[in-house]
Motif scaffolding. Structure first.
Motif, short mmCIF file in Angstrom:
data_model
loop_
_atom_site.label_atom_id
_atom_site.label_comp_id
_atom_site.label_asym_id
_atom_site.label_seq_id
_atom_site.Cartn_x
_atom_site.Cartn_y
_atom_site.Cartn_z
N GLY A 27 -0.70 -0.82 5.75
CA GLY A 27 -1.79 -0.33 4.73
C GLY A 27 -1.45 -0.62 3.27
O GLY A 27 -0.36 -1.02 3.11
N GLN A 28 -2.51 -0.14 2.57
CA GLN A 28 -2.11 0.05 1.28
C GLN A 28 -2.68 1.22 0.54
O GLN A 28 -3.84 1.85 0.92
CB GLN A 28 -2.83 -1.16 0.59
N ARG A 29 -1.94 1.79 -0.37
CA ARG A 29 -2.48 3.05 -1.26
C ARG A 29 -2.54 2.41 -2.53
O ARG A 29 -1.79 2.07 -3.02
CB ARG A 29 -1.23 4.11 -1.08
N GLN A 30 -3.98 2.82 -2.90
CA GLN A 30 -4.14 2.21 -4.28
C GLN A 30 -3.55 2.99 -5.56
O GLN A 30 -3.34 4.40 -5.25
CB GLN A 30 -5.72 2.27 -4.58
N SER A 61 3.69 7.77 -4.28
CA SER A 61 3.89 6.14 -4.26
C SER A 61 2.57 5.51 -4.07
O SER A 61 1.61 6.03 -3.39
CB SER A 61 4.81 5.88 -2.96
N SER A 62 2.50 4.21 -4.31
CA SER A 62 1.37 3.43 -4.31
C SER A 62 1.92 2.12 -3.76
O SER A 62 2.98 1.83 -3.84
CB SER A 62 0.51 3.26 -5.44
N GLY A 63 1.05 1.14 -3.37
CA GLY A 63 1.38 -0.12 -3.01
C GLY A 63 1.29 -0.06 -1.50
O GLY A 63 0.62 0.81 -0.49
N SER A 64 1.83 -1.26 -0.93
CA SER A 64 1.58 -1.63 0.54
C SER A 64 2.90 -1.22 1.29
O SER A 64 4.04 -1.06 0.73
CB SER A 64 1.71 -3.01 0.83
N PHE A 65 2.52 -0.88 2.84
CA PHE A 65 3.66 -0.46 3.60
C PHE A 65 3.38 -0.98 4.84
O PHE A 65 2.37 -1.27 5.28
CB PHE A 65 3.62 1.18 3.64
N ALA A 104 10.73 0.48 -7.79
CA ALA A 104 11.54 1.37 -7.09
C ALA A 104 10.59 2.20 -6.25
O ALA A 104 10.81 2.46 -5.05
CB ALA A 104 12.65 2.01 -7.90
N ARG A 105 9.50 2.88 -6.86
CA ARG A 105 8.89 3.63 -6.19
C ARG A 105 7.91 3.23 -5.01
O ARG A 105 7.68 3.51 -4.16
CB ARG A 105 7.57 4.14 -7.24
N ASP A 106 7.44 1.56 -5.25
CA ASP A 106 6.68 1.12 -4.37
C ASP A 106 7.68 0.58 -3.23
O ASP A 106 7.06 0.61 -1.93
CB ASP A 106 6.37 -0.38 -4.69
N ALA A 107 8.98 0.33 -3.41
CA ALA A 107 9.91 -0.13 -2.40
C ALA A 107 10.30 1.13 -1.51
O ALA A 107 10.28 0.94 -0.27
CB ALA A 107 11.36 -0.58 -2.93
N ARG A 108 10.35 2.22 -2.25
CA ARG A 108 10.58 3.48 -1.40
C ARG A 108 9.40 3.64 -0.43
O ARG A 108 9.61 4.23 0.61
CB ARG A 108 10.84 4.80 -2.47
N ALA A 109 8.07 3.51 -0.98
CA ALA A 109 6.96 3.90 0.02
C ALA A 109 7.20 2.82 1.37
O ALA A 109 6.64 3.30 2.29
CB ALA A 109 5.53 3.50 -0.73
N LEU A 164 0.36 9.59 6.61
CA LEU A 164 -0.36 8.74 5.61
C LEU A 164 -1.10 9.70 4.82
O LEU A 164 -2.38 9.42 4.76
CB LEU A 164 -0.89 7.75 6.31
N PRO A 165 -0.62 10.56 3.93
CA PRO A 165 -1.38 11.41 3.07
C PRO A 165 -2.21 10.48 2.04
O PRO A 165 -1.98 9.64 1.41
CB PRO A 165 -0.37 12.34 2.40
N GLY A 166 -3.57 10.91 2.16
CA GLY A 166 -4.48 10.70 0.99
C GLY A 166 -4.91 9.22 1.35
O GLY A 166 -6.10 8.63 0.80
N LEU A 167 -4.71 8.48 2.85
CA LEU A 167 -5.36 7.48 2.91
C LEU A 167 -6.38 7.63 4.23
O LEU A 167 -6.47 8.52 4.76
CB LEU A 167 -4.31 6.54 3.87
N ARG A 168 -7.43 6.72 3.98
CA ARG A 168 -8.64 6.71 4.93
C ARG A 168 -8.20 5.84 6.03
O ARG A 168 -7.54 4.89 5.97
CB ARG A 168 -9.75 6.37 4.31
#
Length: 182
Positions: free
Chosen positions: A86-89, A105-109, A38-43, A64-68
């Protein structure tokens, strides 16, 4: 409002009337395996992007907070579709750690936007600054058409045709095939 505390915090004033089922699932089943899904789907569904158009360009801004910049991909697909992905690890989990809340959240968007015909696809720029991705798509300058006069054929053009024949006769050339046979 009682529902507000049940469904958690809201991102804006319009969210109060509409409950978020994914957030409700996370709240009700914090320890369930579906929580991560659910958290990943929300992301993926909730990557916030603003699109504004100015007289000279289209500007997209994505939070995109926290992403490089290495974590984000911006590309044109299928001719005119802007794709931001992108993807948040996930953070490393140590067995000695005790987590009380996991809300980030983490995962792909991925978000896709169909660009208008006026977009200059050869001069798109993108940058990441303080967790905000800015993509600038300039507009193609339209060629300014100048007014030009078009001659109208018909009855009014006959004097011009007669003048052309007279000029040809003066030069000693026949202006029509019938005159050439005479």
């Amino acid at each position: 409002m009682a529902l507000s505390s049940f469904f958690g915090r809201r991102n804006n004033m319009w969210d109060v009337a509409v409950a978020d089922p994914l957030e409700a699932m996370v709240t009700l089943f914090d320890n369930a395996p579906a929580t991560s899904f659910a958290r990943d789907a929300r992301a993926v569904a909730c990557t916030s992007v603003d699109w504004k158009e100015t007289p000279s360009e289209h500007v997209f801004k994505a939070d995109l907070p926290g992403l490089r910049k290495e974590d984000v991909r911006v590309q044109i697909e299928d001719g005119r579709t802007l794709s931001i992905s992108g993807q948040r690890q996930k953070e490393e989990v140590q067995k000695t750690d005790t987590w009380h809340r996991v809300e980030r959240s983490s995962g792909s968007f991925m978000r896709k936007f169909r660009l208008p015909e006026s977009a200059d696809l050869d001069h798109i720029t993108a940058k990441v600054d303080s967790g905000v991705l800015t993509v600038v798509v300039p507009k193609v300058e339209k060629e300014k058409s100048e007014a030009r006069r078009i001659e109208i054929g018909g009855g009014a053009s006959q004097p011009a045709a007669i003048a052309h024949e007279e000029k040809a006769e003066q030069n000693g050339a026949a202006s029509t095939p019938a005159q050439a046979q005479q």
